[in-house]
Design a protein around this motif. Sequence first.
Motif, mmCIF file in Angstrom:
data_model
loop_
_atom_site.group_PDB
_atom_site.id
_atom_site.type_symbol
_atom_site.label_atom_id
_atom_site.label_comp_id
_atom_site.label_asym_id
_atom_site.label_seq_id
_atom_site.Cartn_x
_atom_site.Cartn_y
_atom_site.Cartn_z
ATOM 1 N N SER A 22 -18.558 -59.107 -100.118
ATOM 2 C CA SER A 22 -17.868 -60.090 -100.961
ATOM 3 C C SER A 22 -16.349 -60.006 -100.814
ATOM 4 O O SER A 22 -15.684 -61.031 -100.636
ATOM 5 N N VAL A 23 -15.778 -58.804 -100.884
ATOM 6 C CA VAL A 23 -14.312 -58.714 -100.814
ATOM 7 C C VAL A 23 -13.790 -59.041 -99.416
ATOM 8 O O VAL A 23 -12.734 -59.670 -99.287
ATOM 9 N N THR A 24 -14.508 -58.638 -98.371
ATOM 10 C CA THR A 24 -14.054 -58.982 -97.023
ATOM 11 C C THR A 24 -14.196 -60.479 -96.769
ATOM 12 O O THR A 24 -13.302 -61.108 -96.215
ATOM 13 N N GLY A 25 -15.313 -61.044 -97.206
ATOM 14 C CA GLY A 25 -15.508 -62.489 -97.041
ATOM 15 C C GLY A 25 -14.487 -63.303 -97.819
ATOM 16 O O GLY A 25 -13.939 -64.283 -97.310
ATOM 17 N N TYR A 82 -17.128 -70.236 -94.274
ATOM 18 C CA TYR A 82 -17.292 -69.032 -93.464
ATOM 19 C C TYR A 82 -18.668 -68.446 -93.716
ATOM 20 O O TYR A 82 -19.324 -68.755 -94.717
ATOM 21 N N GLY A 83 -19.104 -67.582 -92.832
ATOM 22 C CA GLY A 83 -20.337 -66.825 -93.006
ATOM 23 C C GLY A 83 -20.185 -65.485 -92.314
ATOM 24 O O GLY A 83 -19.641 -65.409 -91.212
ATOM 25 N N THR A 84 -20.631 -64.431 -92.957
ATOM 26 C CA THR A 84 -20.543 -63.093 -92.366
ATOM 27 C C THR A 84 -21.509 -63.001 -91.192
ATOM 28 O O THR A 84 -22.689 -63.328 -91.322
ATOM 29 N N ILE A 85 -21.007 -62.559 -90.039
ATOM 30 C CA ILE A 85 -21.893 -62.358 -88.887
ATOM 31 C C ILE A 85 -22.044 -60.882 -88.550
ATOM 32 O O ILE A 85 -22.947 -60.506 -87.820
ATOM 33 N N ALA A 107 -15.671 -56.327 -91.475
ATOM 34 C CA ALA A 107 -16.554 -57.494 -91.386
ATOM 35 C C ALA A 107 -15.965 -58.512 -90.429
ATOM 36 O O ALA A 107 -14.737 -58.663 -90.335
ATOM 37 N N THR A 108 -16.848 -59.205 -89.764
ATOM 38 C CA THR A 108 -16.480 -60.340 -88.938
ATOM 39 C C THR A 108 -17.166 -61.561 -89.530
ATOM 40 O O THR A 108 -18.372 -61.538 -89.792
ATOM 41 N N CYS A 109 -16.372 -62.586 -89.748
ATOM 42 C CA CYS A 109 -16.908 -63.829 -90.329
ATOM 43 C C CYS A 109 -16.724 -64.985 -89.349
ATOM 44 O O CYS A 109 -15.679 -65.106 -88.702
ATOM 45 N N MET A 110 -17.765 -65.805 -89.235
ATOM 46 C CA MET A 110 -17.681 -67.018 -88.456
ATOM 47 C C MET A 110 -17.008 -68.070 -89.330
ATOM 48 O O MET A 110 -17.370 -68.257 -90.486
ATOM 49 N N ILE A 111 -16.010 -68.737 -88.793
ATOM 50 C CA ILE A 111 -15.340 -69.810 -89.527
ATOM 51 C C ILE A 111 -16.076 -71.103 -89.203
ATOM 52 O O ILE A 111 -16.295 -71.441 -88.032
ATOM 53 N N ILE A 112 -16.489 -71.787 -90.254
ATOM 54 C CA ILE A 112 -17.336 -72.969 -90.116
ATOM 55 C C ILE A 112 -16.513 -74.213 -90.449
ATOM 56 O O ILE A 112 -16.142 -74.430 -91.603
ATOM 57 N N ARG A 113 -16.245 -74.990 -89.430
ATOM 58 C CA ARG A 113 -15.479 -76.216 -89.597
ATOM 59 C C ARG A 113 -16.448 -77.401 -89.497
ATOM 60 O O ARG A 113 -17.159 -77.520 -88.515
ATOM 61 N N ALA A 114 -16.474 -78.195 -90.528
ATOM 62 C CA ALA A 114 -17.426 -79.319 -90.584
ATOM 63 C C ALA A 114 -17.092 -80.410 -89.612
ATOM 64 O O ALA A 114 -16.080 -80.557 -89.062
#
Length: 147
Positions: free
Chosen positions: A72-75, A88-91, A140-147
């Motif tokens: 949660s805190v990293t995201g 974003y989503g954690t990968i 953490a690595t998060c994928m950035i999700i652009r619509a």
Amino acid sequence: MNKMNPKEMSGLQILQAMCDGYIPAPSMSETIPMLTGKVELGEVHFQVQADHRHLNPLGGVHGGFAATVLDSVTGCAVFSMLEAGVGYGTIDLNVKMCRPIPINTPLKAWGKTINISKNLGIAEGQIVDDEGKLYAHATATCMIIRA
């Protein structure tokens, strides 16, 4: 305050609105008690506390408590860097448990963005007590999700 539309707000604005009580906290914070304390661009601080609901079969706090808090805190640190309409989503979440999380003890958790690129956000986080004793650390690595 005017009606807020989260789809038109940056990640930082959404997190600040949650912190100020204008937008409800995610329901996960009812399961794993997390109270947002500070939100800045690229950095968040939470107050957390494990209780009887978070115990493993041996009577200690389940490792999932620390993992969820650190996710949660990293995201949220990554989310605070994103513009309106971007998610974003954690990968990848790499958690190191340094000592057992104590039950019924207020702890601090923080997350800080290390790097943001077009498609990925990288952050680190820690759970510590008031004296700064480290209980768990994560990257953490998060994928950035652009619509």
